[in-house]
Design an enzyme around this catalytic site. Structure first.
Site, PDB file in Angstrom:
ATOM      1  N   ASP A 330      25.279  21.500 -21.723  1.00  0.00           N
ATOM      2  CA  ASP A 330      26.268  22.376 -22.341  1.00  0.00           C
ATOM      3  C   ASP A 330      27.492  22.542 -21.433  1.00  0.00           C
ATOM      4  O   ASP A 330      27.372  22.546 -20.207  1.00  0.00           O
ATOM      5  CB  ASP A 330      25.603  23.741 -22.589  1.00  0.00           C
ATOM      6  CG  ASP A 330      26.500  24.717 -23.308  1.00  0.00           C
ATOM      7  OD1 ASP A 330      26.827  24.460 -24.469  1.00  0.00           O
ATOM      8  OD2 ASP A 330      26.868  25.737 -22.694  1.00  0.00           O
ATOM      9  N   GLU A 359      28.561  17.875 -22.972  1.00  0.00           N
ATOM     10  CA  GLU A 359      29.517  18.423 -23.943  1.00  0.00           C
ATOM     11  C   GLU A 359      30.886  18.477 -23.281  1.00  0.00           C
ATOM     12  O   GLU A 359      31.133  19.294 -22.400  1.00  0.00           O
ATOM     13  CB  GLU A 359      29.090  19.819 -24.389  1.00  0.00           C
ATOM     14  CG  GLU A 359      30.045  20.407 -25.426  1.00  0.00           C
ATOM     15  CD  GLU A 359      29.790  21.883 -25.694  1.00  0.00           C
ATOM     16  OE1 GLU A 359      30.042  22.321 -26.825  1.00  0.00           O
ATOM     17  OE2 GLU A 359      29.345  22.600 -24.774  1.00  0.00           O
TER      18      GLU A 359
END
Length: 618
Positions: A330, A359
């Protein structure tokens, strides 16, 4: 004889005293255990307890202590040992004052799985199924609430916990497999003890413990095992950038600079371009990387060696413990650049085949390519993230707009998709890009296109046949929609049939509506076929400039070729195969993978309006 009995009795009570004192003195040990035979033999163990740093530390069996690090907080000791050539065993740490042992702690060094270091990972032959566990299926209603967890289940509130759990995922693995998925990515399952909105899992409060409302660590192992029985893969959603405010360390930080402080809170400016912009001010760059994502998520300082090592070891521990097949990381580009590159390298040094997708949510291919391992763009600034894979957000942007543009234009309609691939030269490895048209943070694709099945067919077929690793977000395959403007809960709705009493059970053919079945049948057929197509998995790609809003491309190896024709016009279009002879070569027919119909490649090919033709050339 009496003296021996008295001595034995005294020894017994001494051991009891030490044991009780150990229980009260040591509140946390992390990692809770480790593994023998790791590539990096150095292990740094965190011991936490009131004034524990007042003690000196030793360890049994001749194991070497490399260093003992104490911080400004006397409740922490970081002990680094050398495990090189140390066999699996239970060692004993002794804590002493004035050369007298005051308490001890057992610590296990366990046996690794055979060939653990060379484990394989997900790649472009896979389809990744992304789900939010809280919203997928409730397999055990008894764990919906937990006395130690602040937020309670309330299915009537879109922003609250709804009760989905690991057992619910396990019960529906057959459904996921029937879709053609070969890998599972679940949003974070570690404990998140926020008082509200904790279902998303990105504000973790204990990174060694599965949230009890999802199940137990042992149930996570069961999920891993059940996937592997099906020859499917488990991808953990890992968060290096931040924890939650309720993380146990936030109550008693090991060091002031364990998190970024300004002092206290400052929010990131979200301007990730500052991380490579040669003209960026230092202040802007610092605020992007060091600012907190939101106020409830303290920003971890990966430039602190203790923090970085903690994150590296936690990640490796989960790989070994749960037999993981990959990570999705993330907010990758919000981390300290140098720190996250070291974290990633440490993981891939330990597991050379292990895939990690980061990400990097940007709208420019050069800016995303900067973050992929061995990027020539990053090399301009002498930077290598070591990150094997990034998420192809620009392809998502194109797919969510193109099919509403029915007229051929210079840069609209299918040119948006074509233009995305013209920049593939920027990436070191295009096969290792994660491709998708929605996820848990975006508008639902079927919301944007109002459940237009033809547009879904075109987009999903492209996703299944272009380079990269396709990812499907739960519910797309049954036409689930949702508008982010109405709140995150609207794009993270419960999967119908995941809860007792649901009227509609989309997990079964008998329980699906006609529309749900239409979406499911197409998706399943497409991705079951994709499993068999080596040309799509690892083949090269040649595409042709769209003409009259028709886009044609080929995926091919030396022996296999797949031809894809996408017609975004409202009416039928006819294409002449002669234009594509360089790729058609000596093939005479093409077999439509959906209908099985054979098409003569020596004649013009007619493609219906707003449809896609995927052919295996024969």
């Amino acid at each position: 004889m009496k003296k021996i009995n008295k001595l034995s009795n005294w020894s017994f009570w001494l051991l009891v005293f030490i044991s009780i004192n150990s229980w009260s003195q040591i509140q946390r040990v992390e990692p809770p255990f480790w593994y023998a035979g790791m590539n990096n033999p150095e292990l740094q163990i965190l011991f936490y307890g009131e004034n524990i740093a007042e003690n000196e530390v030793s360890v049994s069996n001749g194991i070497s202590i490399k260093s003992v690090q104490k911080t400004e907080n006397p409740n922490y000791i970081f002990v680094t040992i050398d495990t090189k050539d140390v066999a699996p065993q239970e060692m004993l740490f002794s804590f002493s004052k004035n050369k007298k042992v005051t308490f001890t702690k057992k610590y296990a060094l366990k046996q690794r799985r055979e060939n653990s270091a060379s484990r394989q990972s997900y790649d472009s032959s896979d389809l990744i199924y992304l789900l939010m566990p809280d919203r997928f299926a409730n397999g055990n209603s008894k764990n919906d609430n937990h006395k130690a967890m602040l937020e309670k289940a309330n299915r009537d509130n879109p922003s609250s916990r709804h009760g989905g759990d690991i057992e619910g995922v396990i019960r529906n693995l057959d459904y996921i497999q029937e879709l053609g998925a070969t890998a599972l990515w679940a949003t974070p399952l570690c404990e998140d003890n926020d008082s509200q909105g904790s279902y998303h899992g990105y504000a973790q409060s204990d990174v060694y413990r599965i949230d009890p409302r999802y199940g137990t660590n042992e149930e996570y192992l069961k999920l891993s095992s059940e996937l592997h029985k099906r020859k499917m893969k488990l991808i953990m959603d890992y968060v290096t950038n931040h924890w939650g405010m309720e993380h146990w360390m936030m109550k008693d930080l090991p060091t002031y600079d364990w998190i970024h402080q300004f002092p206290g809170y400052a929010q990131t400016n979200y301007r990730m371009t500052t991380q490579f912009d040669p003209n960026a001010s230092k202040k802007d760059a610092k605020l992007c990387a060091d600012g907190w994502f939101v106020k409830s998520m303290p920003d971890l300082n990966q430039s602190n060696p203790l923090v970085l090592n903690y994150l590296i070891q936690n990640a490796i521990w989960w790989i070994e413990y749960a037999n993981l097949d990959g990570f999705r990381v993330d907010t990758y580009s919000y981390n300290d650049k140098e720190g996250i590159a070291k974290w990633t390298k440490a993981i891939t040094d330990e597991y050379p085949n292990f895939n990690i997708v980061g990400e990097v949510w940007m709208q420019d291919q050069a800016q995303m390519a900067y973050w992929q391992k061995d990027s020539k763009i990053g090399a301009i600034q002498n930077y290598n993230s070591n990150l094997p894979s990034v998420m192809d957000f620009t392809l998502m942007d194109a797919l969510t707009v193109a099919f509403n543009e029915n007229q051929s234009d210079w840069d609209k309609g299918l040119f948006r998709i074509y233009n995305n691939f013209t920049n593939d030269f920027l990436y070191p490895n295009t096969n290792n890009l994660l491709t998708f048209f929605e996820n848990h943070d975006t508008n639902r694709f079927n919301e944007l296109y109002e459940n237009d099945f033809k547009k879904y067919q075109m987009a999903m077929s492209i996703l299944a046949t272009v380079r990269g690793i396709p990812q499907l977000y739960y519910g797309s395959e049954i036409g689930m929609a949702g508008n982010k403007k109405d709140g995150d809960g609207n794009i993270r709705q419960d999967f119908p049939g995941g809860w007792d009493g649901d009227v509609n059970n989309a997990f079964t053919k008998a329980g699906r509506t006609a529309q749900q079945q239409q979406f499911f049948d197409f998706t399943s057929k497409l991705f079951q076929w994709r499993k068999t197509s080596e040309a799509v998995h690892f083949g090269k790609m040649t595409h042709y400039v769209p003409e009259n809003n028709v886009y044609v491309y080929f995926r091919f190896t030396d022996s296999k070729t797949v031809m894809v024709v996408v017609n975004n016009n409202l009416i039928s279009s006819e294409i002449n195969p002669i234009r594509f002879q360089d790729n058609i070569k000596d093939f005479k027919t093409g077999k439509d993978v959906f209908s099985g119909k054979q098409m003569n490649l020596e004649n013009n090919i007619v493609v219906e309006g707003q449809s896609v033709l995927v052919m295996e050339l024969e």
